[in-house]
Design an enzyme around this catalytic site. Structure first.
Site, PDB file in Angstrom:
ATOM      1  N   HIS A 128       0.862  -1.180   0.000  1.00 34.09           N
ATOM      2  CA  HIS A 128       0.000   0.000   0.000  1.00 34.09           C
ATOM      3  C   HIS A 128       0.899   1.231   0.000  1.00 34.09           C
ATOM      4  CE1 HIS A 128      -3.794   2.190   0.775  1.00 34.09           C
ATOM      5  NE2 HIS A 128      -2.978   3.061   1.342  1.00 34.09           N
ATOM      6  N   CYS A 129       0.782   2.024  -1.059  1.00 33.59           N
ATOM      7  CA  CYS A 129       1.654   3.186  -1.226  1.00 33.59           C
ATOM      8  C   CYS A 129       0.944   4.450  -0.758  1.00 33.59           C
ATOM      9  CB  CYS A 129       2.062   3.326  -2.693  1.00 33.59           C
ATOM     10  SG  CYS A 129       3.099   4.777  -3.008  1.00 33.59           S
ATOM     11  N   PRO A 130       1.461   5.135   0.257  1.00 32.66           N
ATOM     12  CA  PRO A 130       0.798   6.368   0.716  1.00 32.66           C
ATOM     13  C   PRO A 130       0.887   7.501  -0.294  1.00 32.66           C
ATOM     14  CG  PRO A 130       2.906   6.057   1.832  1.00 32.66           C
ATOM     15  CD  PRO A 130       2.646   4.810   1.050  1.00 32.66           C
ATOM     16  N   ASN A 134      -3.187   4.428  -2.396  1.00 34.32           N
ATOM     17  CA  ASN A 134      -3.823   3.234  -2.931  1.00 34.32           C
ATOM     18  C   ASN A 134      -2.799   2.108  -2.926  1.00 34.32           C
ATOM     19  OD1 ASN A 134      -5.752   1.567  -4.080  1.00 34.32           O
ATOM     20  ND2 ASN A 134      -6.296   3.020  -5.694  1.00 34.32           N
TER      21      ASN A 134
END
EC number: 2.3.1.225
Length: 395
Positions: A128-130, A134
């Site tokens: 999960h990439c901040p 998403n």
């Protein structure tokens, strides 16, 4: 055009809320500052548009910006793809090879994981990439990787513009050396003089943009290297584990993700496998590893209350400055409670709180980070090779 179509076909306009997060705000801010300042510096003070080189340079800057934003918004709004709610394999006998997600009320398809941030099981979940707010997974893996490649390249171009702008503009104003030692800067003079002078504010803005461009090049470039390198997991087993989804050729693996249509191969639920492998070989191995991880967990007793703060000031200066750089939660602790730690850093541990009841206010498990100096190892747990990850290194 593909991005525009994906935007107007949102099943839920709530997706726009993904922009209201510190990650996209910072990322888009950096892109806007670097792109805008590079174009301004280039046109006004370094490479004017009336020259051929200046025109080509300006078109390249616009091209970088468009391609970076195109892939960034694709990665954010198209998303990774989620396992359908209530999904189960067509063959009911395959259920024994899969984990069941209580939240999604569905079995976890091969290569999928449940994301707590998205609150869904993500197909081929990477992380999960901040920065895009998403997950990176099956559908947006190509766009995310291209963004990681294009962003450093665009920032390198912008950094060159910033350096050359300050070089040419300051050359005429500053003398270097002592007494008779001077540097001739006449070669850097621009004729005619720019319409807007390169003042202190312009210098400060250019220097600030240069710092952002260099920082982004290093940070995003490292992330791209991590994405691009061979990421096959090798398990410490008596026999050699063959990764079932490695087709034996990097080119074949590449073609599964990067296609001319922009749509990756497959459906995200079933995958082509290497000859001699089973569709659920990796899932079975992960279940074994998960069971082994539970065996290796170490129980700790809480000896000092902890509020759950991200960077607690009252737990020591080293604990404050070494707080894990992650969005994973922190656990609020009270003296006398017990924690099952599964991994750790030098001053922090990660694990599950052992609850007295199996069901507490709708939560069956409380998991997260907590300071190491707030707990002590239970006397009944003997120090062996079963210590949490990082424990042995820190002894």
């Amino acid at each position: 055009m593909g991005t525009f179509c994906s935007v107007i076909k949102f099943e839920n306009l709530q997706e726009l809320k993904r922009l209201c997060h510190w990650g996209p705000i910072i990322a888009l801010g950096v892109i806007a500052i670097c792109s805008t300042m590079a174009m301004i510096d280039s046109v006004l003070w370094y490479w004017p548009l009336h020259t051929t080189g200046g025109s080509v340079n300006f078109i390249m800057l616009i091209n970088w910006t468009v391609m970076i934003l195109y892939n960034y918004f694709n990665a954010m709004f198209i998303g990774p793809g989620f396992v359908p709610l209530g999904w189960k394999p067509e063959n009911s006998q395959d259920n024994m090879y899969l984990q069941y997600c209580k939240v999604c009320q569905a079995y976890k398809a091969p290569r999928s994981h449940h994301c707590r941030k998205c609150n869904r099981c993500v197909m081929k979940m990477d992380h999960h990439c901040p920065w895009i707010n998403n997950c990176c997974g099956y559908q947006n893996h190509a766009s995310f990787t291209l963004f990681l490649l294009l962003a450093p390249l665009g920032c390198i171009h912008a950094a060159f513009i910033f350096v050359m702008t300050m070089y040419t503009q300051l050359y005429n104003r500053l003398s270097f050396g002592w007494n008779t030692v001077k540097i001739d800067m006449s070669a850097a003079r621009r004729d005619p003089l720019p319409i807007i002078p390169f003042g202190l504010a312009a210098f400060a803005a250019t220097l600030f943009a240069l710092g952002l461009a260099l920082g982004t090049t290093i940070a995003v470039g490292m992330l791209f290297f991590i994405q691009a390198k061979d990421r096959i997991q090798y398990y410490q087993l008596d026999e050699v584990f063959v990764f079932p989804y490695d087709m034996g050729s990097r080119w074949k693996n590449f073609k599964q993700v990067f296609t001319w249509s922009g749509v990756p191969e497959g459906d995200g639920l079933a995958w082509p496998i290497r000859e001699g492998c089973h569709q659920y070989s990796l899932t079975i191995e992960q279940l074994k590893q998960k069971a082994d991880k539970r065996i290796r967990s170490v129980r700790y007793r809480v000896i000092e209350d902890y509020s759950g703060a991200c960077c607690p000031l009252n737990k020591g200066i080293k604990t404050f400055f070494t707080s894990p750089c992650t969005e994973e939660p922190r656990i609020r602790l009270q003296r006398g409670e017990f924690i099952l730690a599964t991994r750790g850093l030098r001053y922090w541990l990660y694990g599950d709180k052992i609850l007295d009841d199996a069901f507490v206010e709708g939560v069956s498990r409380i998991r997260g980070w907590f300071p190491r100096n707030c707990v002590e190892k239970c006397p009944c747990d003997v120090e062996t090779d079963q210590a949490p990850e990082g424990e042995k290194k820190n002894r």
